[in-house]
Design a protein around this motif. Structure first.
Motif, PDB file in Angstrom:
ATOM      1  N   LEU A   9       0.767  -1.257  -0.119  1.00 30.89           N
ATOM      2  CA  LEU A   9      -0.011  -0.076   0.099  1.00 30.89           C
ATOM      3  C   LEU A   9       0.804   1.333   0.133  1.00 30.89           C
ATOM      4  N   GLY A  10       2.123   1.141   0.240  1.00 34.01           N
ATOM      5  CA  GLY A  10       3.070   2.466   0.122  1.00 34.01           C
ATOM      6  C   GLY A  10       2.752   3.665   0.923  1.00 34.01           C
ATOM      7  N   GLU A  11       2.338   4.597   0.256  1.00 30.62           N
ATOM      8  CA  GLU A  11       1.989   5.753   0.614  1.00 30.62           C
ATOM      9  C   GLU A  11       0.840   5.836   1.552  1.00 30.62           C
ATOM     10  N   TYR A  12      -0.107   5.174   1.512  1.00 31.59           N
ATOM     11  CA  TYR A  12      -1.347   5.023   2.216  1.00 31.59           C
ATOM     12  C   TYR A  12      -0.805   4.875   3.861  1.00 31.59           C
ATOM     13  N   SER A  13       0.266   4.267   3.927  1.00 29.64           N
ATOM     14  CA  SER A  13       0.494   4.020   5.540  1.00 29.64           C
ATOM     15  C   SER A  13       1.112   5.218   5.966  1.00 29.64           C
ATOM     16  N   ARG A  14       1.642   6.195   5.208  1.00 33.22           N
ATOM     17  CA  ARG A  14       2.144   7.446   5.917  1.00 33.22           C
ATOM     18  C   ARG A  14       0.807   8.519   6.164  1.00 33.22           C
ATOM     19  N   LYS A  15      -0.179   8.354   5.201  1.00 31.22           N
ATOM     20  CA  LYS A  15      -1.503   9.008   5.501  1.00 31.22           C
ATOM     21  C   LYS A  15      -2.221   8.676   6.467  1.00 31.22           C
ATOM     22  N   VAL A  16      -2.161   7.620   7.244  1.00 30.06           N
ATOM     23  CA  VAL A  16      -3.181   7.228   8.305  1.00 30.06           C
ATOM     24  C   VAL A  16      -3.040   8.223   9.453  1.00 30.06           C
ATOM     25  N   VAL A  17      -2.176   8.930   9.542  1.00 27.79           N
ATOM     26  CA  VAL A  17      -2.204  10.071  10.651  1.00 27.79           C
ATOM     27  C   VAL A  17      -3.508  11.017  10.332  1.00 27.79           C
ATOM     28  N   ILE A  18      -3.650  11.185   9.051  1.00 30.25           N
ATOM     29  CA  ILE A  18      -4.550  12.187   8.470  1.00 30.25           C
ATOM     30  C   ILE A  18      -6.063  11.572   8.742  1.00 30.25           C
ATOM     31  N   ILE A  20      -7.106   8.862  10.596  1.00 30.09           N
ATOM     32  CA  ILE A  20      -7.441   8.563  11.784  1.00 30.09           C
ATOM     33  C   ILE A  20      -7.322   9.470  12.902  1.00 30.09           C
ATOM     34  N   SER A  21      -7.991   9.612  13.529  1.00 32.20           N
ATOM     35  CA  SER A  21      -7.726  10.675  14.653  1.00 32.20           C
ATOM     36  C   SER A  21      -8.273  10.164  16.006  1.00 32.20           C
ATOM     37  N   LEU A  22      -7.825  10.484  16.908  1.00 29.67           N
ATOM     38  CA  LEU A  22      -8.249  10.181  18.235  1.00 29.67           C
ATOM     39  C   LEU A  22      -8.633  11.405  19.079  1.00 29.67           C
ATOM     40  N   VAL A  23      -9.951  11.327  19.334  1.00 28.07           N
ATOM     41  CA  VAL A  23     -10.639  12.405  20.295  1.00 28.07           C
ATOM     42  C   VAL A  23     -11.060  12.049  21.287  1.00 28.07           C
ATOM     43  N   GLY A  24     -10.650  12.345  22.495  1.00 34.48           N
ATOM     44  CA  GLY A  24     -10.940  12.127  23.637  1.00 34.48           C
ATOM     45  C   GLY A  24     -10.791  10.570  23.674  1.00 34.48           C
ATOM     46  N   ASP A  25     -12.066   9.929  24.006  1.00 32.99           N
ATOM     47  CA  ASP A  25     -11.968   8.405  24.066  1.00 32.99           C
ATOM     48  C   ASP A  25     -12.691   7.893  22.699  1.00 32.99           C
ATOM     49  N   ASN A  26     -12.251   8.579  21.563  1.00 38.94           N
ATOM     50  CA  ASN A  26     -12.801   7.952  20.528  1.00 38.94           C
ATOM     51  C   ASN A  26     -11.806   7.989  19.334  1.00 38.94           C
ATOM     52  N   MET A  27     -11.707   6.936  18.493  1.00 38.79           N
ATOM     53  CA  MET A  27     -10.893   6.701  17.191  1.00 38.79           C
ATOM     54  C   MET A  27     -11.695   6.841  16.112  1.00 38.79           C
ATOM     55  N   TYR A  28     -11.823   8.014  15.378  1.00 41.04           N
ATOM     56  CA  TYR A  28     -12.543   8.278  14.264  1.00 41.04           C
ATOM     57  C   TYR A  28     -11.615   8.026  12.981  1.00 41.04           C
ATOM     58  N   ILE A  29     -12.472   7.133  11.958  1.00 43.01           N
ATOM     59  CA  ILE A  29     -12.009   6.929  10.491  1.00 43.01           C
ATOM     60  C   ILE A  29     -12.757   7.767   9.621  1.00 43.01           C
ATOM     61  N   ASP A  30     -11.862   8.678   9.011  1.00 43.40           N
ATOM     62  CA  ASP A  30     -12.524   9.553   7.941  1.00 43.40           C
ATOM     63  C   ASP A  30     -13.038   8.859   6.587  1.00 43.40           C
ATOM     64  N   LEU A  31     -14.176   8.304   6.608  1.00 39.55           N
ATOM     65  CA  LEU A  31     -14.859   7.451   5.684  1.00 39.55           C
ATOM     66  C   LEU A  31     -14.478   7.848   4.206  1.00 39.55           C
ATOM     67  N   ALA A  32     -14.616   9.535   3.913  1.00 40.11           N
ATOM     68  CA  ALA A  32     -14.302  10.110   2.737  1.00 40.11           C
ATOM     69  C   ALA A  32     -13.055   9.672   2.193  1.00 40.11           C
ATOM     70  N   LYS A  33     -12.091   9.230   3.002  1.00 41.50           N
ATOM     71  CA  LYS A  33     -10.770   9.000   2.714  1.00 41.50           C
ATOM     72  C   LYS A  33     -10.410   7.401   2.454  1.00 41.50           C
ATOM     73  N   VAL A  34     -11.269   6.704   2.820  1.00 45.31           N
ATOM     74  CA  VAL A  34     -11.198   5.296   2.490  1.00 45.31           C
ATOM     75  C   VAL A  34     -11.518   5.046   1.179  1.00 45.31           C
ATOM     76  N   ASP A  35     -10.809   4.030   0.456  1.00 47.57           N
ATOM     77  CA  ASP A  35     -11.043   3.486  -0.788  1.00 47.57           C
ATOM     78  C   ASP A  35     -10.871   2.092  -0.732  1.00 47.57           C
ATOM     79  N   GLU A  36     -10.776   1.485  -2.132  1.00 48.36           N
ATOM     80  CA  GLU A  36     -10.695   0.113  -2.168  1.00 48.36           C
ATOM     81  C   GLU A  36      -9.153  -0.453  -1.586  1.00 48.36           C
ATOM     82  N   LYS A 123     -19.355  12.012   8.005  1.00 48.49           N
ATOM     83  CA  LYS A 123     -18.752  10.777   7.210  1.00 48.49           C
ATOM     84  C   LYS A 123     -17.601  10.198   8.032  1.00 48.49           C
ATOM     85  N   THR A 124     -17.767  10.178   9.547  1.00 47.42           N
ATOM     86  CA  THR A 124     -16.666   9.306  10.138  1.00 47.42           C
ATOM     87  C   THR A 124     -17.272   8.136  10.730  1.00 47.42           C
ATOM     88  N   LEU A 125     -16.287   7.372  11.197  1.00 46.04           N
ATOM     89  CA  LEU A 125     -16.504   5.925  11.982  1.00 46.04           C
ATOM     90  C   LEU A 125     -15.986   5.808  13.163  1.00 46.04           C
TER      91      LEU A 125
END
Length: 192
Positions: A9-18, A20-36, A123-125
């Motif tokens: 997956l190369g570049e994708y592993s460096r973009k994970v910080v953008i 996925i974000s930890l907010v308090g006790d939540n771990m959000y995934i930005d669904l708009a940035k998720v692809d195949e 659009k977060t999970l």
């Protein structure tokens, strides 16, 4: 999940910080940035008091989450990961804290059309709830630090009674006789 599985997956592993974000006790995934190809999840999380307050878990920190989230061919979000950590539980006999290690894999399919997702305008999970539900399933019914240790089963004014050592309180003997007599009369004299 081993990192070499995601090496392609190369570049994708460096973009994970953008993504996925930890907010308090939540771990959000930005669904708009998720692809195949998905996004890599490689993080350590802790669960606060609001999660563990009604469980036998005393402490749950530094839980390692390693996996990915991606869209399947059928446009469903697939969340796959390996979860490892250690929870602090109390010994069933002497209530001493015990570190109880756990490790399991999660494979969840989340539909984009769920009512909950329709109301989610950002659009977060939040995957903390998914992680928590699976961690709770790993909690044993009873845990003992040293199962071979012999405990004192009686003391001053008390004793631990099990089915093998059950004694009848002498004050209840007349009641038992009465119940046995009534039981015989009920079984033989009843016309129901």
């Amino acid at each position: 999940m081993p990192k070499d599985e995601f090496a392609a997956l190369g570049e994708y592993s460096r973009k994970v910080v953008i993504m996925i974000s930890l907010v308090g006790d939540n771990m959000y995934i930005d669904l708009a940035k998720v692809d195949e190809k998905g996004i890599i999840i490689d993080d350590t999380v802790s669960f606060g008091e609001e999660y563990i307050k009604n469980t036998p878990i005393q402490k749950l920190e530094n839980v390692k989450v390693d996996g990915r989230a991606y869209y399947s061919i059928t446009s469903e979000i697939v969340f796959e990961c390996k979860v490892e950590g250690s929870m602090v539980l109390l010994d069933a006999m002497d209530l001493e804290p015990i570190d109880y290690p756990f490790s399991f894999e999660i494979s969840e399919i989340l539909s984009e059309n769920d009512d909950e997702k329709d109301q989610n305008e950002l659009k977060t999970l939040d995957i903390m709830d998914i992680l928590w539900q699976n961690i709770v399933l790993e909690v044993p019914i009873s845990v003992r630090k040293n199962p071979d240790k012999k405990y004192n089963l009686e003391g001053e004014g008390w004793e631990l009674v099990n089915e093998e050592r059950q004694k009848l309180d002498p004050r209840l003997a007349p009641l038992l006789e009465l119940l046995e007599k009534e039981g015989k009369e009920w079984n033989h004299g009843s016309s129901f």
